[in-house]
Design a protein around this motif. Structure first.
Motif, PDB file in Angstrom:
ATOM      1  N   VAL B 199       0.926  -1.317  -0.056  1.00  0.00           N
ATOM      2  CA  VAL B 199       0.094   0.112   0.089  1.00  0.00           C
ATOM      3  C   VAL B 199       0.714   1.237  -0.040  1.00  0.00           C
ATOM      4  O   VAL B 199       0.665   2.203  -0.715  1.00  0.00           O
ATOM      5  CB  VAL B 199      -0.887  -0.053   1.289  1.00  0.00           C
ATOM      6  CG1 VAL B 199      -1.525   1.430   1.466  1.00  0.00           C
ATOM      7  CG2 VAL B 199      -2.107  -1.093   1.005  1.00  0.00           C
ATOM      8  N   ALA B 200       1.915   1.259   0.795  1.00  0.00           N
ATOM      9  CA  ALA B 200       2.860   2.342   0.965  1.00  0.00           C
ATOM     10  C   ALA B 200       3.563   2.604  -0.506  1.00  0.00           C
ATOM     11  O   ALA B 200       3.335   3.771  -1.183  1.00  0.00           O
ATOM     12  CB  ALA B 200       3.951   2.087   2.022  1.00  0.00           C
ATOM     13  N   VAL B 201       3.749   1.614  -1.141  1.00  0.00           N
ATOM     14  CA  VAL B 201       4.497   1.528  -2.353  1.00  0.00           C
ATOM     15  C   VAL B 201       3.533   2.146  -3.517  1.00  0.00           C
ATOM     16  O   VAL B 201       3.979   3.113  -4.282  1.00  0.00           O
ATOM     17  CB  VAL B 201       5.350   0.444  -2.781  1.00  0.00           C
ATOM     18  CG1 VAL B 201       6.019   0.508  -4.188  1.00  0.00           C
ATOM     19  CG2 VAL B 201       6.575   0.152  -1.659  1.00  0.00           C
ATOM     20  N   ILE B 202       2.355   1.709  -3.355  1.00  0.00           N
ATOM     21  CA  ILE B 202       1.329   1.880  -4.364  1.00  0.00           C
ATOM     22  C   ILE B 202       1.163   3.669  -4.181  1.00  0.00           C
ATOM     23  O   ILE B 202       1.068   4.081  -5.296  1.00  0.00           O
ATOM     24  CB  ILE B 202      -0.013   1.283  -4.129  1.00  0.00           C
ATOM     25  CG1 ILE B 202       0.091  -0.055  -4.851  1.00  0.00           C
ATOM     26  CG2 ILE B 202      -0.986   2.164  -4.868  1.00  0.00           C
ATOM     27  CD1 ILE B 202      -0.785  -1.022  -4.296  1.00  0.00           C
ATOM     28  N   PHE B 203       1.141   3.952  -3.015  1.00  0.00           N
ATOM     29  CA  PHE B 203       0.741   5.304  -2.889  1.00  0.00           C
ATOM     30  C   PHE B 203       1.969   6.405  -3.411  1.00  0.00           C
ATOM     31  O   PHE B 203       1.775   7.219  -4.092  1.00  0.00           O
ATOM     32  CB  PHE B 203       0.588   5.828  -1.247  1.00  0.00           C
ATOM     33  CG  PHE B 203      -0.934   5.929  -0.988  1.00  0.00           C
ATOM     34  CD1 PHE B 203      -1.401   7.109  -0.857  1.00  0.00           C
ATOM     35  CD2 PHE B 203      -1.550   4.918  -0.815  1.00  0.00           C
ATOM     36  CE1 PHE B 203      -2.881   7.176  -0.563  1.00  0.00           C
ATOM     37  CE2 PHE B 203      -2.790   4.669  -0.587  1.00  0.00           C
ATOM     38  CZ  PHE B 203      -3.586   5.992  -0.500  1.00  0.00           C
ATOM     39  N   VAL B 204       3.204   5.964  -3.340  1.00  0.00           N
ATOM     40  CA  VAL B 204       4.449   6.449  -3.871  1.00  0.00           C
ATOM     41  C   VAL B 204       4.288   6.325  -5.498  1.00  0.00           C
ATOM     42  O   VAL B 204       4.313   7.534  -5.988  1.00  0.00           O
ATOM     43  CB  VAL B 204       5.679   5.810  -3.322  1.00  0.00           C
ATOM     44  CG1 VAL B 204       6.727   6.251  -4.212  1.00  0.00           C
ATOM     45  CG2 VAL B 204       5.828   5.866  -2.040  1.00  0.00           C
ATOM     46  N   PRO B 209       3.979  10.652  -9.716  1.00  0.00           N
ATOM     47  CA  PRO B 209       3.901  10.965 -10.958  1.00  0.00           C
ATOM     48  C   PRO B 209       2.573  12.286 -10.944  1.00  0.00           C
ATOM     49  O   PRO B 209       2.942  13.081 -11.905  1.00  0.00           O
ATOM     50  CB  PRO B 209       2.856  10.055 -11.651  1.00  0.00           C
ATOM     51  CG  PRO B 209       3.427   8.857 -11.161  1.00  0.00           C
ATOM     52  CD  PRO B 209       3.766   8.956  -9.606  1.00  0.00           C
ATOM     53  N   ILE B 210       1.859  12.342 -10.098  1.00  0.00           N
ATOM     54  CA  ILE B 210       0.946  13.519  -9.877  1.00  0.00           C
ATOM     55  C   ILE B 210       1.884  14.431  -9.275  1.00  0.00           C
ATOM     56  O   ILE B 210       1.486  15.631 -10.168  1.00  0.00           O
ATOM     57  CB  ILE B 210      -0.285  13.458  -8.763  1.00  0.00           C
ATOM     58  CG1 ILE B 210      -1.191  12.021  -9.431  1.00  0.00           C
ATOM     59  CG2 ILE B 210      -0.837  14.475  -8.572  1.00  0.00           C
ATOM     60  CD1 ILE B 210      -2.100  11.641  -8.603  1.00  0.00           C
ATOM     61  N   ALA B 211       2.652  14.482  -8.536  1.00  0.00           N
ATOM     62  CA  ALA B 211       3.618  15.525  -8.188  1.00  0.00           C
ATOM     63  C   ALA B 211       4.391  16.069  -9.522  1.00  0.00           C
ATOM     64  O   ALA B 211       4.361  17.123  -9.646  1.00  0.00           O
ATOM     65  CB  ALA B 211       4.670  15.136  -7.248  1.00  0.00           C
ATOM     66  N   VAL B 212       5.139  15.231 -10.222  1.00  0.00           N
ATOM     67  CA  VAL B 212       5.569  15.383 -11.508  1.00  0.00           C
ATOM     68  C   VAL B 212       4.578  15.989 -12.527  1.00  0.00           C
ATOM     69  O   VAL B 212       5.245  17.323 -12.913  1.00  0.00           O
ATOM     70  CB  VAL B 212       6.174  13.830 -11.992  1.00  0.00           C
ATOM     71  CG1 VAL B 212       6.688  14.522 -13.413  1.00  0.00           C
ATOM     72  CG2 VAL B 212       7.232  13.473 -11.232  1.00  0.00           C
TER      73      VAL B 212
END
Ligand code: ATP
Ligand code: MG
Lengths: 174, 759, 226
Positions: B199-204, B209-212
């Motif tokens: 779950v943690a990695v999925i959020f990352v 990409p949204i931040a990018v």
């Protein structure tokens, strides 16, 4: 253009005979209108009287061409002054054309036509000058350019007048 | 420069963000929409845990499962019988209720308990019943009259199918639970460390990409802005002022974007109840980003915008006479770009072997490492693009145009695909992990769907013929077999247990390999894993104490797993061998084969079952069982990836359109000199494909690295999941095609000859 | 007298309310240089675009080499522009990403000439227009005059039959402007190309063989008057 100062300039480089001066003048400046001999000697004697040139040597024999002229210090100063002084900008308003346009408007003739014809004529001349310029050496080119710029100025005046014909007509007929 | 001056500069920049004619508005709008989408996504992501919590809280409040504790019947008790089933793949939560006194508890969302023959339904179920599909569900309510609607607080979500039905036939011996209150059940299954990691990695993977994307959205119209700043320099602005103006502009654009984003969220929230993902629907009011996170987003996005604008200005000398790009001749230095991914790997590699109960540091190391590794793609990408593209020459004109464009400004190209690279790298890494550990979470159920697709078991229903008739008449049922069974013990009630199963030869053949069989035969079946054969002639004690002797003619037979995957020691009896005797309370097991062409066959089966007994569960057989949570996470990732890629594709499209618009004159000129439009179209394709290609190569590399690191961590064998790589690359290619396709209309429009006269 | 190369008759074109061309006509013979004069907004560029098949007139015909451009398909007109016409505009016509040499080679490459050969021929034209030194530079790095000469080289590289030049010296000083005009007309003459030259500068027009004046969308041909 002052022919006197031109002669002085030619003499400044080296003393010359009268016919030499004429030859040089024609070569550099007299393209379409060679200077007359009478004009050459009249000018030289005027310069002589003014103390701007002196007769450097007189060779034996007959005729006016025995004298070799040289520039005096006063002559050099005169040339320098002439070169340094800007020419009075001439008002290139073509009074003849203006008169024609006004007359055409007054008599109800096509003034625009008149201007167009004039433009075509100007362009014809410019074309010829351009052609000569292309064939000619640097001096020829510069001289043609000078004429071209003047003609262009006239042309601009023609354009402007054409654009303002209505305005002018209103004023003339008022 | 005074503080006032600085403020004036900022304000001027802010004004510039929104003024400037139609073009100016378009740009401001694009930025605002781009940033808005990103912000909305971020806020949505931060709101998801809260929404699920709210849903969970409502679920807890109506909980009626009771394990162990027994409540005595009294005036304040209620009998509840769960009758959960499904409708076309959607779960239906049903409850039969019978109050045992006047003070019986009322479930949340109801004002009163439904009387016998009455049913209270959720709004979604009511809609279903009112729809043309209603008759396909109605029989399961046993003819009860709908008298009310369950209020929101009694439902997990707006689209949940649920009902409470009054039934005075319930008894505590028929499987009903006795309650004195609703709520307060046991906590659900938590997430183990591996799932937590996922779950943690999925959020990352999804948020990065949204931040990018945000980073590039705030740069929309960058070239034009640079030109405008140059014009300002021309009229006397110094570099500091230009910086401040740019900062003001970026911040204003971003703030507008934040406002739009919040707007999107508020509007999108209203749409949320309309969608059901994985049988989960939530109310609009459940979507509430925590205030702290909301504030953080509101502040961070403009800050990010200003930062990006400043970085961009650094690469561009805003000179009075136009804008010179500093970027081209700069050799990109590699070492610091490798720093991030190297650090990421350094964090990930030591964590070999994650076990249940690991917590603390490791829990943070892994996501941190993954973040660094993924951000690494962003830093390495421009360098790699440069490296790969610099030497390219030749090829057709369209290719040459594209290559030169990318060469001249590889930074912009790289920026456009950063998001894709991160998303794809993350997806590859995660999907690899999934593929590696899927075996741990997916188990073969042993069910054999080729022999039967549905199993129905009645608790006490001796009328087998009637049951078979009922099912045989249901639409879409192609075959049905049924057996009656009872538990027994050999000899005394304490003897070895054995199943007694009565049915015709065809039905019995599902349980054992029968060489031959006629009515009157009896078979002794033993499970080879635990052979305990009851000899023929044994006296059996059946559950209710009645006794029955196994006929001496009984023959041994080898057990066979039944369609549901079970294998048991049993005595299989044809009806002729038992005679008219009744062997205690008989369970009925029915196996059905359905017409695969009729998707509603199973609904008809459910209706048929409900007609016999409302409380009967109908099980659809399946050959594998996936851990439901694992399945949810996996599907969540797939959806998230697609959404993220869509988002990034949108941003790339906007970037491409923007670029086309800026080059309209050039394009019109190219067409004027006779360039085929197809050449220009191809050039757009190459120009998109080239950076995306480089991005995908890099993403595949980093994704495989991440996947390997993650697999090592959960101690699964490291295998490269090529289908996942192929899938991601395919998605990338699709993106390129879509972007090109969508930008063609604009290209066509711009290349009409009047493009020649712009500016 | 041979048949004219390009003839336009009765051209009408309006953009919404604005009427740009009214019954405009023009004929161009093989190898001649025709100046199109007129004040700003009079419709010169529109006329040029119609002649070159970039803009379709609302009415009228444009016949090149016996074929009517108005009835041709877009692809046919593109091919015609690519193969028979060359273009020089005032500015912004070079592809900023490509080097000057590549820019000149572009029309040849569009006509499917192999890159090596195209660039070699482009090099020759750069030499002809006295701009060999900028071959490997990008348009952003060269002066306006150099850029225009590159553009002229590009217009000539396919040896077109007609070159359309819309204010080719508009952004240049007179010395550079004349240099471009001299090179353009000489090169055109050498390769037998006709030139349609839109300008409002008389000195540029003086490089023509004859002029056509556009006023309020109407053409006036004054040859007779001369
Ligand atoms: N695509 C277009 N859309 C709208 N109006 C147009 C368009 N093209 C030309 N016009 C109008 O048509 C008229 C003629 O324009 P054109 O560009 O041909 O003039 P021009 O003689 O080339 O002027 P200039 O010397 O300033 O370039 C102008 O009034 C112009 O506004
Ligand atoms: Mg124009």
């Amino acid at each position: 253009m002052s022919i006197g100062q031109t002669f002085l300039g030619l003499l400044e480089a080296t003393p010359r005979h009268g016919y030499d001066i004429k030859r040089r003048y024609d070569e550099h400046f007299g393209h379409s209108r060679p200077v007359a001999y009478g004009q050459v000697y009249a000018t030289l004697s005027r310069l002589l009287r003014g103390g701007l040139v002196e007769v450097e040597a007189v060779e034996p024999g007959e005729g006016p061409d025995r004298k070799r002229y040289a520039i005096t210090e006063a002559g050099v100063a005169d040339v320098a002054q002439w070169l340094a002084r800007p020419e009075q900008p001439e008002p290139y308003l073509q009074s003849v054309l203006y008169t024609k346009v006004v007359l055409a408007l007054l008599t109800g003739r096509e003034a625009a036509e008149l201007l167009d014809v004039q433009r075509a004529e100007h362009l014809r001349l410019m074309r010829e000058l351009t052609r000569r310029k292309r064939g000619g050496d640097l001096a020829e080119q510069l001289i043609c350019d000078h004429a071209l710029f003047h003609l262009e100025a006239d042309l601009r005046w023609l354009e402007l007048t054409t654009a303002r014909l209505d305005e002018l007509a209103a004023r003339v007929r008022a | 420069m005074t503080g006032r001056g600085a403020l004036a500069d900022l304000a001027m920049g802010a004004r510039m963000a929104v003024t400037g004619g139609r073009e100016g508005w378009t740009r401001a709008l694009l930025t605002a929409v781009g940033v808005g989408i990103g912000v909305a996504m971020l806020l949505l992501a931060t709101a998801v845990p809260g929404a699920l919590d709210a849903r969970q809280a409502r679920g807890d409040a109506r909980d009626d499962l009771r394990l162990g504790e027994q409540v005595a019947a009294g005036p304040g008790t209620l009998l509840v019988h769960p009758v959960d089933n499904e409708f076309r793949g959607t779960p239906v939560r049903g409850r039969l209720l019978r109050p045992e006194g006047p003070a019986a508890p009322v479930p949340p969302g109801l004002t009163a308990l439904p009387a016998p023959g009455e049913v209270v339904v959720s709004p979604a179920l009511r809609r279903l019943l009112d729809s043309p599909d209603g008759p396909l569900f109605a029989p399961r309510l046993g003819g009860a009259r709908v008298t009310g609607t369950i209020a929101d607080e009694g439902l997990a979500g707006p689209n949940e199918l649920a009902y409470y039905q009054g039934d005075d036939r319930l008894t505590d011996t028929s499987g009903a639970t006795r309650l004195d209150s609703f709520g307060g059940g046991l906590p659900g299954e938590g997430l183990g460390p591996v799932l937590m990691l996922l779950v943690a990695v999925i959020f990352v993977v999804l948020l990065l990409p949204i931040a990018v994307f945000l980073g590039s959205a705030v740069r929309y119209g960058g070239e034009r802005r640079d030109r405008r700043l140059a014009a300002l320099r021309l009229v006397g602005a110094d570099t500091t002022m230009v910086r401040r103006i740019a900062a003001g502009e970026a911040a204003a654009g971003a703030l507008l974007g934040v406002a739009v984003g919040i707007g999107f969220l508020l509007a999108g929230r209203q749409l949320v109840p309309l969608v059901t993902l994985y049988d989960i629907s939530v109310y609009a009011s459940d979507i509430r980003p925590p205030t702290a996170l909301l504030l953080a987003v509101v502040l961070a996005v403009p800050a990010l915008a200003v930062l990006v604008a400043m970085l961009a200005l650094r690469a561009v000398v805003v000179e009075p006479l136009g804008v010179t790009r500093r970027g081209t001749p700069v050799r990109r230095r590699l070492w610091w770009r490798l720093l991030l991914p190297a650090a990421g790997l350094a964090l990930l590699l030591p964590v070999a072997g994650l076990r249940e109960g690991d917590g603390g540091v490791t829990r943070w190391l892994v996501p941190a490492g993954a973040v660094l590794l993924l951000i690494g793609t962003v830093t390495v990408l421009p360098w790699l693009t440069d490296l790969l593209v610099r030497r390219l020459r030749g090829g057709p004109v369209s290719w040459q145009l594209a290559v030169r464009r990318v060469q001249l400004d590889s930074a912009t190209s790289a920026r456009l695909v950063n998001g894709i690279a991160v998303a794809v790298a993350g997806t590859i890494g995660l999907q690899m992990l999934f593929a590696g550990i899927a075996g741990d979470f997916t188990t073969a159920s042993g069910q054999d769907t080729s022999r039967a697709q549905v199993q129905v078991q009645f608790r006490d229903q001796p009328d087998l013929a009637g049951v078979l008739r009922q099912f045989g008449g249901a639409d879409g049922v192609t075959a049905v077999t049924g057996t009656l069974s009872a538990g027994a013990n050999a000899g005394s009630p304490d003897g070895p247990p054995v199943d007694v199963r009565v049915g015709d030869c065809a039905a019995l053949a599902e349980f054992a390999h029968l060489d031959r069989c006629v009515d009157g035969d009896t078979f002794l079946v033993s499970d080879p894993r635990d052979p305990a054969v009851v000899p023929a002639g044994t006296m059996l004690t059946v559950e209710d104490g009645s006794r029955w002797r196994v006929p001496t003619t009984a023959r041994p037979a080898q057990a066979r797993p039944d369609p549901a995957g079970w294998m048991q020691n049993a005595v299989l009896v044809t009806p002729g061998a038992v005679g008219p005797r009744v062997l205690g309370p008989l369970r009925t097991t029915v196996y059905l084969q359905l017409d695969p062409a009729d998707p509603d066959a199973v609904e008809h089966v459910r209706n048929a079952a409900a007609a016999i007994d409302l409380t009967t569960p109908v099980s659809v057989l399946s050959s594998t069982i996936e851990s439901p949570r694992f399945a949810d996470i996996r599907r969540g990732l797939a959806i998230g990836t697609v959404v993220t890629l869509l988002l990034i594709a949108t941003s790339m499209l906007v970037g491409t359109l923007e670029q086309l618009r800026e080059r309209r004159r050039l394009l019109a000129m190219l067409v004027a000199v006779g360039t085929r439009r197809s050449t220009l179209g191809w050039s757009v394709l190459w120009q998109t494909a080239l950076p995306v290609g480089v991005g995908l190569v890099l993403a595949a590399g980093f994704g495989l690295g991440l996947g390997a690191a993650l697999l090592r961590m959960v101690q699964a064998p490291i295998t490269v999941a090529w289908p996942v790589v192929a899938f991601s690359v395919g998605l990338g290619a699709l993106t390129v095609l879509a972007i090109t396709g969508l930008s063609l209309p604009l290209l066509w429009r711009l290349t009409r000859a009047d493009g020649l006269r712009t500016e | 007298m041979s048949a004219p190369l390009l003839v336009a008759e009765g051209l009408h074109r309006s953009f919404g309310e604005t009427v740009a061309l009214v019954d405009a006509a023009l004929r161009i013979d093989e190898g001649e240089v025709v100046a199109v004069l007129g004040s700003s907004g009079s419709g010169k560029s529109t006329l040029l675009h119609c002649l070159a098949g970039i803009v379709r007139p609302d009415r009228g015909r444009v016949v090149f080499d016996g074929r009517d451009l108005v009835t041709m398909s877009d692809a046919q007109r593109s091919a015609l522009r690519r193969e028979q016409f060359g273009f020089v505009f005032q500015f912004g016509q070079l592809v900023p990403e490509l080097t000057c040499l590549e820019n000149v080679a572009l029309p040849l490459r569009l006509a499917r000439v192999p890159r090596r050969e195209a660039e070699q021929r482009a090099g020759q034209w750069l030499e002809r227009l006295e701009v060999t030194e900028v071959a490997d530079k990008r348009p952003g790095e060269v002066s306006g005059g150099q850029g225009q000469r590159v553009a002229v080289a590009r217009a000539l590289v396919t040896r077109p039959r007609v070159i359309f030049a819309d204010e080719p010296t508009g952004a240049l000083d007179s010395l550079n402007g004349e240099r471009v005009m001299r090179l353009l007309t000489e090169a055109a003459r050498d390769s037998g190309a006709a030139v349609v030259l839109v300008t409002h500068e008389a000195r540029v027009a003086a490089y023509s063989d004859r002029e056509v004046v556009v006023r309020d969308g109407r053409t006036r041909n004054l040859e007779v008057a001369a």
